[in-house]
Scaffold this active site. Structure first.
Site: not given
Length: 341
Positions: A109-112, A147, A159
Site C-alpha cells: 500500500g505504499s504506492g510504489l 493480478e 506496474d
C-alpha cells in the site's frame, strides 16, 4: 538448487491513473515512470517432501500446504498462491514440493507498485525454474492477467511493465490490452540531477488502493466530466515530463509535478486528505517546487522536486511530520532471474 529473481519498484513521475481501464480503453493512457533501487525478491527451492511452503519474510507469514495442484485463495498470501495456481494451470509444471519465499523492500500500500512487482518477481522465479519461453512483454502481460483478471484485484497496467522492463519509460496504454513501452534515452547528467533533486518521502500510512481506483473507474463509466478531464490533463502531463527529461529542462519538472498534483485530486475522492495536503504545503514552504502522491493516492509515498540544494531543508521539514525519507537510486535493469547451484 534455488531459483531466484528480483524486480524493481517504481516511482511514477507523470500520467498516474491513465493506465486504468476503462479510461485507457476509451481514450488511451500515457505514463512516465522510473524504476528505483527498492526490490521485490522471490526464491523457489524444490523440496523432497510433498509440501508447499509459502514464506513472506516482510510480512512475517508462513503457510504450509500438502502438495496440491491448486492452493486456496482465502486472503492469505494470495499473490503467491495466484501465480502458482496460474502457472500450474497454463504450463506443464511437475507436481513436486517446494518452498517459495518472498520479500518486498517497501510496505504494502505504499504506492510504489509493490503488489504487481511482487507478482512479476514470483513469476520470474517460476519462469527460471521451468524455463518458460516468456519475453518481457509476455511476463508483464501475464502478471497483469494474474493480478487483475485471475485474482480480481483492481488497478492499472503500468506496474507490471515497469517491474519487468526497468529503466525510465514512457508507456502508452490502449484498448485490447495493447501496451507500448518506450525506453527513454536520457543523458546521465540529467538523471543524476533528477535523482539528486527528488525526495522520496513515506507518509507512514499505507492505504487500500482498490477503493480509490474503483471510484476512478466509476467516474469514467458514469461520464463524470471533471474526473475525465483531469485524466486527460494527466496524460498531457506525461508528454510534458517526457519532453522535459529528454531536453534536460529540469527547471520545469517541479511545475509539471505540481500541475499533476492539482489534476490528480480531481480524479476521485480520498486521493488527497488533510495529512497529505499538510505534507505538501510544508514541503513547498521549505523549498520544494512541486510534488506528487505515488500510486493511487490516499497515503503511501510522496515525491518532491527540490532544485538546487533545497532537498536538505525539505527533508528537515518533513522529518517533523512522522514519516521518513528513503534513499534510492534510479536503476536500468528490470526483472532479473538466476539459479543458485
Amino acid at each position: 538448487m534455488i531459483y531466484r529473481s528480483r524486480a524493481p519498484l517504481r516511482i511514477g513521475l507523470a500520467g498516474g491513473g491513465t493506465d486504468v481501464s476503462p479510461y485507457s480503453d476509451l481514450y488511451g493512457g500515457a505514463i512516465l515512470n522510473a524504476s528505483v533501487s527498492l526490490y521485490a525478491h522471490a526464491n523457489i527451492e524444490p523440496l523432497k517432501e510433498n509440501a508447499i511452503i509459502l514464506e513472506a519474510y516482510d510480512r512475517g507469514e508462513t503457510l504450509t500446504y500438502e502438495l496440491a495442484e491448486q492452493l486456496p485463495l482465502d486472503g492469505h498470501l494470495d499473490l503467491l498462491k495466484g501465480v502458482y495456481n496460474k502457472v500450474r494451470q497454463d504450463y506443464d509444471m511437475p507436481l513436486q514440493g517446494f518452498r517459495l519465499s518472498t520479500l518486498v523492500e517497501a510496505p504494502p500500500g505504499s504506492g510504489l507498485g509493490t503488489s504487481s512487482t511482487l507478482v512479476v518477481a514470483i513469476l520470474g522465479a517460476f519462469s527460471e525454474m521451468l524455463k518458460l519461453p516468456l519475453g518481457e512483454y509476455d511476463v508483464a502481460h501475464y502478471a497483469y492477467q494474474i493480478e487483475r483478471e485471475y485474482l480480481q484485484l483492481a488497478g492499472g497496467r503500468q506496474d507490471q511493465y515497469a517491474a519487468t522492463f526497468g529503466g525510465v519509460n514512457y508507456m502508452e496504454f490502449f484498448a485490447d490490452d495493447k501496451v507500448i513501452v518506450n525506453p527513454l534515452r536520457i543523458r546521465q547528467e540529467y538523471l543524476d540531477e533528477l535523482e539528486h533533486n527528488l525526495v522520496l518521502y513515506f507518509t507512514a500510512t499505507s492505504r487500500e488502493s482498490a477503493t480509490i481506483i474503483k471510484e476512478q473507474q466509476k467516474n469514467v463509466h458514469s461520464k463524470n466530466n471533471a474526473s475525465i478531464e483531469a485524466m486527460h490533463q494527466l496524460k498531457e502531463q506525461a508528454r510534458m515530463m517526457k519532453e522535459a527529461l529528454l531536453r534536460g529542462n529540469l527547471h520545469t519538472i517541479g511545475e509539471i509535478l505540481d500541475f499533476g498534483f492539482q489534476q490528480k485530486r480531481r480524479m476521485a475522492h480520498n486521493i488527497s486528505n488533510p495529512q497529505i495536503e499538510d505534507i505538501y504545503d510544508r514541503a513547498k514552504a521549505a523549498g520544494a517546487v512541486g510534488g506528487k502522491i505515488s500510486g493511487a493516492g490516499g497515503g503511501g509515498f510522496m515525491i518532491f522536486y527540490c532544485p538546487g540544494n533545497a532537498k536538505y531543508k525539505v527533508k528537515e521539514a518533513l522529518g517533523t511530520l512522522g514519516g521518513t525519507c528513503s534513499d534510492y537510486r534510479f536503476v536500468k535493469s528490470g526483472l532479473t532471474t538466476w539459479t543458485s547451484r
